[in-house]
Design an enzyme around this catalytic site. Structure first.
Site, PDB file in Angstrom:
ATOM      1  N   CYS A  78       0.678  -1.636   0.036  1.00 48.19           N
ATOM      2  CA  CYS A  78       0.083  -0.537   0.362  1.00 48.19           C
ATOM      3  C   CYS A  78       0.885   0.588  -0.226  1.00 48.19           C
ATOM      4  O   CYS A  78       1.523   1.695   0.820  1.00 48.19           O
ATOM      5  CB  CYS A  78      -0.748   0.103   1.398  1.00 48.19           C
ATOM      6  N   ILE A  79       0.534   2.077  -0.588  1.00 48.38           N
ATOM      7  CA  ILE A  79       1.754   3.207  -1.152  1.00 48.38           C
ATOM      8  C   ILE A  79       1.173   4.246  -0.141  1.00 48.38           C
ATOM      9  O   ILE A  79       1.750   4.415   0.802  1.00 48.38           O
ATOM     10  CB  ILE A  79       0.824   3.637  -2.507  1.00 48.38           C
TER      11      ILE A  79
END
Lengths: 130, 145, 102
Positions: A78-79
């Site tokens: 997840c960024i």
């Protein structure tokens, strides 16, 4: 069946990533499809290639990388969670003006939408955390 | 937040998503990052509900003031959930009672019901522990944090 | 619709196991993994919570996690079935949805 996985703890401190890895291996052996493994919260720390565990211990990151290569797994970090914790790919490092990146082979950085998509597209979603 | 948002061009499958929150805010990041998933997930037009039980009920307490701990107070975000069409917040009655709390100790969270002339309605529904098993069994996806 | 609940916490350290048991419905199953497997052991202070169950909920424990912690299968409460990771996968597919009591 199509199975999605969420890993929400980092390597070593918690067993979550090990459990997820063993589960995914067993699911693949049984002929199931792993739609995606999504790494969130501290789980993003599974995706750094800079870990150097002792020789006589399993290397969780390279275990994932090898499994991904062998079975064409989609390992997504997840960024938003990754930026908080300093996990960067080349593009992100450039964009954020950082002097290095550390994403491991076989992992890619993408948005939280990929987790929702995993829930929508998979027949089952299994959560490994602490 | 928008740059993280992914356009999802998949089918028009609508699934029932339950976000299950069992942890207090601030001591760990789970409450905040769970809320971030909810906000992104809202763009996907799924049937979303949130459950708060055990220490999760602390996330909704009134009067959170984080100034002196140097962390962001994200509690106002719960009150904005209605704008994201997230309107079902199940709070377990027994979890409140065990902690000496009642619904009056929680923030007022409302949404405007488009099917009822935009009447303002409470998003929080008190649910008995015995009803929770059925709520979970009705889901397609349970994301627990 | 029935739920597979997973518990990965020792019942002596965290409330996850107890909370899980209070939220199961008929036809559900509970799978103990990681430190959760300590709840499957005979003769503990929480053994009654499993042994005295109403039978409406099926109970499982992950064998590799038991073995890692030095718990032999003979020490496991009779009503708890021991499964391996393949069995874990089968349970996930058999039940409609899973809930992890983290």
């Amino acid at each position: 069946m199509k199975i999605g996985i969420l890993v929400s703890e980092g390597p070593f401190t918690h067993q979550a990533s090990d459990s997820a890895y063993q589960f995914v291996k067993a699911a693949l052996e049984k002929g199931h499809e792993i739609f995606r493994v999504f790494f969130y919260n501290d789980g993003v720390n599974n995706g750094t290639r800079l870990t150097v565990p002792p020789q006589d211990e399993r290397n969780i990151q390279s275990n994932w990388t090898e499994l991904a290569e062998k079975h064409n797994l989609d390992l997504v970090v997840c960024i938003a969670a990754a930026q908080r914790r300093g996990i960067l790919d080349e593009n992100e490092a450039k964009r954020q003006g950082k002097d290095a990146d550390n994403i491991a082979p076989g992992f890619r950085i993408s948005g939280l939408g990929q987790l929702i998509e995993t829930g929508i597209e998979s027949d089952r979603l299994v959560v490994f955390g602490d | 937040m928008s740059e993280q948002e992914q356009e999802f061009s998949g089918s028009d499958v609508q699934k029932k998503f339950l976000y299950l929150n069992r942890r207090a805010p601030y001591g760990t990041i789970y409450a905040l990052e769970s809320l971030e998933v909810v906000l992104i997930g809202a763009a996907f037009d799924q049937d979303v509900s949130l459950a708060f039980l055990d220490d999760g009920v602390y996330q909704l307490l009134k009067g959170q003031d984080t100034k002196a701990i140097g962390m962001k107070n994200f509690s106002p975000t719960y009150r904005a959930l209605g704008d994201y069409e997230v309107t079902k917040l199940y709070v377990e009655k027994e979890s409140l009672e065990e902690r000496g709390l009642s619904i009056d100790d929680l923030m007022e969270i409302t949404y405007e019901d488009e099917d009822d002339d935009w009447a303002e309605k409470p998003s929080i529904q008190l649910v008995n522990r015995s009803e929770f098993a059925a709520i979970m069994a009705a889901q397609d996806v349970i994301l627990s944090f | 619709m029935s739920v597979l609940h997973t518990v990965n916490k020792s019942p002596f350290e965290k409330a996850a196991f107890e909370s899980c048991l209070k939220h199961t419905g008929p036809g559900d199953a509970v799978l103990l993994i990681e430190d959760g497997v300590y709840a499957a052991v005979k003769g503990t202070a929480v053994a009654d919570r499993i042994a005295g169950g109403n039978g409406a909920v099926s109970l499982y424990a992950l064998g590799p996690d038991l073995a890692a912690r030095g718990i032999t299968e003979s020490a496991v409460i009779e009503t708890v079935k021991v499964v391996d990771y393949g069995g874990f996968v089968d349970l996930i597919t058999e039940y409609d949805v899973s809930q992890a009591w983290l």
